[in-house]
Scaffold this active site. Structure first.
Site, PDB file in Angstrom:
ATOM      1  N   GLU A 157      34.424  37.277  37.732  1.00  7.69           N
ATOM      2  CA  GLU A 157      35.710  36.976  37.103  1.00  7.69           C
ATOM      3  C   GLU A 157      36.015  37.994  36.004  1.00  7.69           C
ATOM      4  O   GLU A 157      35.114  38.638  35.472  1.00  7.69           O
ATOM      5  CB  GLU A 157      35.688  35.573  36.494  1.00  7.69           C
ATOM      6  CG  GLU A 157      35.462  34.448  37.496  1.00  7.69           C
ATOM      7  CD  GLU A 157      36.656  34.225  38.404  1.00  7.69           C
ATOM      8  OE1 GLU A 157      37.808  34.396  37.941  1.00  7.69           O
ATOM      9  OE2 GLU A 157      36.441  33.890  39.586  1.00  7.69           O
TER      10      GLU A 157
ATOM     11  N   VAL B 111      51.011  38.138  47.841  1.00  3.47           N
ATOM     12  CA  VAL B 111      50.410  36.807  47.999  1.00  3.47           C
ATOM     13  C   VAL B 111      49.890  36.390  46.631  1.00  3.47           C
ATOM     14  O   VAL B 111      49.036  37.069  46.059  1.00  3.47           O
ATOM     15  CB  VAL B 111      49.267  36.816  49.039  1.00  3.47           C
ATOM     16  CG1 VAL B 111      48.659  35.424  49.174  1.00  3.47           C
ATOM     17  CG2 VAL B 111      49.769  37.307  50.391  1.00  3.47           C
TER      18      VAL B 111
ATOM     19  N   SER C 150      48.985  32.817  44.019  1.00  8.34           N
ATOM     20  CA  SER C 150      48.885  31.372  43.801  1.00  8.34           C
ATOM     21  C   SER C 150      49.027  31.032  42.324  1.00  8.34           C
ATOM     22  O   SER C 150      49.718  30.097  41.960  1.00  8.34           O
ATOM     23  CB  SER C 150      47.546  30.848  44.334  1.00  8.34           C
ATOM     24  OG  SER C 150      47.493  31.034  45.739  1.00  8.34           O
TER      25      SER C 150
ATOM     26  N   ASN D  73      45.321  39.690  38.233  1.00  4.43           N
ATOM     27  CA  ASN D  73      45.797  38.645  37.317  1.00  4.43           C
ATOM     28  C   ASN D  73      45.624  39.034  35.852  1.00  4.43           C
ATOM     29  O   ASN D  73      46.223  38.426  34.967  1.00  4.43           O
ATOM     30  CB  ASN D  73      45.122  37.298  37.614  1.00  4.43           C
ATOM     31  CG  ASN D  73      43.604  37.351  37.491  1.00  4.43           C
ATOM     32  OD1 ASN D  73      43.054  38.084  36.664  1.00  4.43           O
ATOM     33  ND2 ASN D  73      42.923  36.571  38.302  1.00  4.43           N
TER      34      ASN D  73
ATOM     35  N   TYR E 132      38.075  46.140  36.914  1.00  2.00           N
ATOM     36  CA  TYR E 132      38.419  44.887  37.604  1.00  2.00           C
ATOM     37  C   TYR E 132      39.404  45.174  38.738  1.00  2.00           C
ATOM     38  O   TYR E 132      40.626  45.162  38.559  1.00  2.00           O
ATOM     39  CB  TYR E 132      38.992  43.875  36.612  1.00  2.00           C
ATOM     40  CG  TYR E 132      39.183  42.482  37.188  1.00  2.00           C
ATOM     41  CD1 TYR E 132      38.106  41.780  37.738  1.00  2.00           C
ATOM     42  CD2 TYR E 132      40.432  41.863  37.180  1.00  2.00           C
ATOM     43  CE1 TYR E 132      38.275  40.512  38.260  1.00  2.00           C
ATOM     44  CE2 TYR E 132      40.608  40.585  37.703  1.00  2.00           C
ATOM     45  CZ  TYR E 132      39.522  39.917  38.241  1.00  2.00           C
ATOM     46  OH  TYR E 132      39.696  38.655  38.765  1.00  2.00           O
TER      47      TYR E 132
ATOM     48  N   LYS F 274      42.334  41.868  46.222  1.00  2.00           N
ATOM     49  CA  LYS F 274      43.776  42.140  46.341  1.00  2.00           C
ATOM     50  C   LYS F 274      44.015  43.595  46.741  1.00  2.00           C
ATOM     51  O   LYS F 274      45.024  43.921  47.377  1.00  2.00           O
ATOM     52  CB  LYS F 274      44.475  41.827  45.016  1.00  2.00           C
ATOM     53  CG  LYS F 274      44.373  40.370  44.595  1.00  2.00           C
ATOM     54  CD  LYS F 274      44.898  40.162  43.183  1.00  2.00           C
ATOM     55  CE  LYS F 274      44.727  38.722  42.725  1.00  2.00           C
ATOM     56  NZ  LYS F 274      43.320  38.302  42.609  1.00  2.00           N
TER      57      LYS F 274
END
Length: 342
Positions: free
Chosen positions: A122, A176, A178, A230, A236, A240
């Site tokens: 993360e 895409v 969420s 994100n 990072y 994606k």
């Protein structure tokens, strides 16, 4: 008359010396055979890696003894059996379960000198509670290139044979998403792009979720994919970029770390970086006005490389064994938060 021959004692000593010399020669030859390329290798001990809590799962997967062999790593055993804490060569703790308190550190039972590994894929923006982990961990497993065990989300590997043809294109740009929050830079950039570029949005945020097997064929129909992370942090670069764009056969338009960082992972002409443009309007004009020959140049890498994804936690944990002989002994992260947030 005296016997002119050699007396028995010196003869025995000479024979003994010859025997010792022969034994030493044999041992030397055996050592050479074992250390020479192609010689009989010395048996390596199996390294046992204890995973304290399997990431994002209430039940771990089955971990047969050949788990790591299937990923090209020998002499490596993954286990979730906590009764092996005292004998494991290293113990791995995935941060999400520590953060949510699903798992707790067995500090009182920790064997002296046992290396503990902090694992997380993360970004720092979605990582909390590092302050209470001072002086606990010896090694880090993450997507950061300066990690002790560096595990990217993907990489390009040499291709064998011709590249498959690119899918036919019927749309301009796809995204895409969420987790859609107005404060995110990616959402702000999308808002600025949308008036000037046809962007089809899929995922829970647009109430158009894609099934696991539908994502790649859906994205493949588009010229471009918005590979917007994100949050923007050092190294990072997630699925994606690797899966949703490169593997699908769309040109990634990237928002993440710097162009220099992306170029450490992929050729400079394999993606479009948003930082190369003064405004969203300028970026939209560049994408909408691209001709066919210019567009095809973004896929030159496919003649030489293919995309390899690293999404399986079993493979990530096996990487600890592959790195194990080279990992720094005695190292301790006194300020894990400071290191990760840097």
């Amino acid at each position: 008359m005296h016997n002119a021959g050699v007396s028995p004692a010196p003869r025995l000593r000479a024979l003994g010396a010859l025997a010792v010399a022969a034994l030493l020669s044999a041992l030397w030859l055996l050592w050479l055979l074992r250390s020479a390329p192609g010689g009989a290798p010395a048996p390596q001990p199996t390294i046992t890696i204890l995973i304290w809590h399997w990431p994002f799962a209430s039940q771990p997967p089955e971990l047969p003894s050949n788990t790591c062999t299937s990923y090209g790593v020998a002499h490596c055993r993954l286990t979730t059996d906590r009764s092996l804490l005292a004998s494991a060569n290293a113990v791995v703790f995935h941060h999400r379960e520590l953060q949510t308190r699903q798992a707790r550190l067995p500090l009182a039972e920790r064997p002296q000198g046992q290396p503990w590994v902090w694992a997380s894929m993360e970004s720092p923006s979605h990582t909390r509670g590092l302050g209470r982990l001072r002086g606990v961990f010896n090694w880090v497993l993450s997507y950061r290139r300066d990690s002790d065990i560096f595990v990217p989300y993907g990489r390009l590997e040499p291709r064998e044979g011709p590249a498959p043809p690119l899918p036919a294109k019927s749309g301009v740009a796809a995204w895409v998403v969420s987790n859609f929050q107005e404060r995110q830079r990616r959402v702000q950039l999308y808002r600025q792009l949308a008036p000037h570029l046809q962007v089809d949005v899929f995922g829970r945020a647009s109430k158009q979720p894609l099934c696991a097997d539908c994502l790649l064929p859906t994205v493949a129909r588009y010229l471009f994919y918005l590979s917007f992370e994100n949050s923007q942090h050092r190294d990072y670069i997630t699925e994606k970029f690797w899966r949703n764009a490169l593997l699908a056969g769309a040109v990634p338009v990237v928002l993440g770390p710097s162009r220099v960082t992306y170029e450490a992972f992929a050729p400079p002409d394999a993606f479009v970086h948003v930082d190369d443009f003064g405004s969203a309007h300028e970026l939209a004009a560049f994408l909408a006005g691209m001709n066919e020959s210019r567009y095809q140049r973004y896929f030159a890498w496919r003649d030489r490389f293919r995309v390899r994804l690293f999404g399986d936690w079993r493979e990530r944990f096996c990487a600890i064994c592959a790195r194990y002989p080279h990992l720094p002994r005695g190292q301790v992260y006194q300020d894990l938060e400071g290191w990760f947030q840097a």
